[in-house]
Scaffold this active site. Structure first.
Site, PDB file in Angstrom:
ATOM      1  N   ASP A 155      42.131  40.628  40.404  1.00 11.69           N
ATOM      2  CA  ASP A 155      42.166  39.191  40.626  1.00 11.69           C
ATOM      3  C   ASP A 155      41.837  38.493  39.312  1.00 11.69           C
ATOM      4  OD1 ASP A 155      42.104  36.727  42.230  1.00 11.69           O
ATOM      5  OD2 ASP A 155      39.949  36.784  41.870  1.00 11.69           O
ATOM      6  N   ASP A 213      40.759  34.389  38.848  1.00  9.53           N
ATOM      7  CA  ASP A 213      39.676  33.420  38.982  1.00  9.53           C
ATOM      8  C   ASP A 213      38.452  34.048  39.641  1.00  9.53           C
ATOM      9  OD1 ASP A 213      40.961  30.911  38.018  1.00  9.53           O
ATOM     10  OD2 ASP A 213      42.331  31.328  39.653  1.00  9.53           O
TER      11      ASP A 213
END
Length: 335
Positions: A19, A21
């Site tokens: 991922d 953020d």
């Protein structure tokens, strides 16, 4: 580190599905230690993001500026996945109302569809992704199109988006307004829905992937939905207490305070029992006890807490932590 790669957590996997953020960066800034942590592996690293506001090349450029070694071919965005989903559901050349950035509109063009910003002419579909400039007008256009039968794909339904200043409204908050106005549920491209994970696995050729993320409700739930092992890092949205309270569909295989746990033995971060620790649930209290004389290892205690809470069907509303050097864990689990 001196640990042999084959014995580390990352050494058990051929691809990391990372991922962005809250996992490798927070807004414009890298997570402390993330660049150095990721440099220590030899496996392929794919960056898989629900954020549809930027193109893969822009994401890759941002990562490179922060010091990460990657290129756009290793970036998978929910915008790409949403465009692919629509191309399979509406005829080539169809008009698609775009609620989102020009980068999302470009992905629609790349699959042979026509991006528009109005519901005039009965467009075949609506695609909705995050855009800080989203206003009532474009939400209304999406609503008009959906109420006349347009296929609706949301790039993701994240209620919040981590920024340097804290959590801000995410695409899911905007999707909720259109859902309320139409009574329709969108198809979803991004995590925790399966399409983005399936595309990432296909593109990477992964045989032994590991999902790495900071959110239980998207990253970890997406891994669970596609039966992929996962690592939750506590650098973003989900907290240690969130992990211990996680519902079955959002329970990670591994937990670490940051990405450097990838470079430690897999046993170091796997949820389960650890030497010196015991856990139980009695009369609504989750009790953790460390019997050692040296200062307790906080991560070990957290992993035991999660294992105990997940295995015991009894409900608990309070946490008690006992033993030498357990103050940090007590604070993490009683916030």
């Amino acid at each position: 580190m001196s640990t042999q790669a084959s014995t580390t957590l990352r050494g058990h996997h051929d691809v990391l599905l990372l991922d962005l953020d809250g996992t490798v960066y927070q807004g414009k800034d890298p997570i402390i230690g993330a660049v150095d942590a990721l440099k220590q592996g030899v496996e392929k690293q794919y960056f898989v993001t629900n954020n549809a506001s930027r193109s893969p090349s822009d994401v890759a450029e941002h990562l490179q500026e922060l010091g990460f070694e990657t290129s756009e071919e290793f970036v998978v965005t929910s915008a790409q996945v949403a465009a692919r989903m629509l191309s399979e559901r509406v005829p080539a050349g169809s008009a698609v109302v775009v609620v989102g950035t020009d980068a999302l509109a470009n992905e629609i063009s790349l699959v042979g569809l026509q991006p528009v910003r109005s519901a005039d002419g009965e467009p075949a579909a609506v695609v909705q992704g995050h855009n800080p400039a989203t206003d009532w007008g474009i939400l209304a256009e999406a609503t008009f199109a959906i109420r006349t039968g347009a296929v609706w794909v949301a790039t993701n339904t994240d209620a919040t988006l981590p920024t340097e200043r804290g959590l801000a409204p995410g695409n899911g908050s905007m999707v909720a307004s259109v859902r309320t106005a139409t009574g329709v549920e969108p198809l979803v491209a991004g995590k925790p829905a399966a399409p983005i994970m399936q595309d990432a696995i296909r593109l990477s050729g992964a045989e032994r992937p590991l999902v790495v993320g900071d959110r239980l409700d998207t990253d970890i739930a997406g891994a669970t939905a596609t039966e992929i092992p996962s690592l939750l890092v506590l650098t973003g949205v989900s907290s240690a207490l969130d992990a211990v309270r996680a519902v079955k569909s959002e329970r990670p295989t591994h937990i670490g305070f940051d990405l450097d746990v990838l470079n430690l033995p897999a046993a170091r971060s796997v949820v389960g029992q650890k030497d010196g620790w015991t856990g139980s649930v009695t009369d609504g209290v989750l009790t953790l006890h460390y019997a050692g004389h040296d200062t307790a290892d906080t991560l070990d205690g957290l992993l035991v807490a999660a294992a105990t809470a997940w295995q015991d069907t009894a409900e608990w509303t309070a946490v008690r932590v006992q033993g030498v050097g357990t103050d940090v864990l007590r604070e993490l689990l009683t916030r």
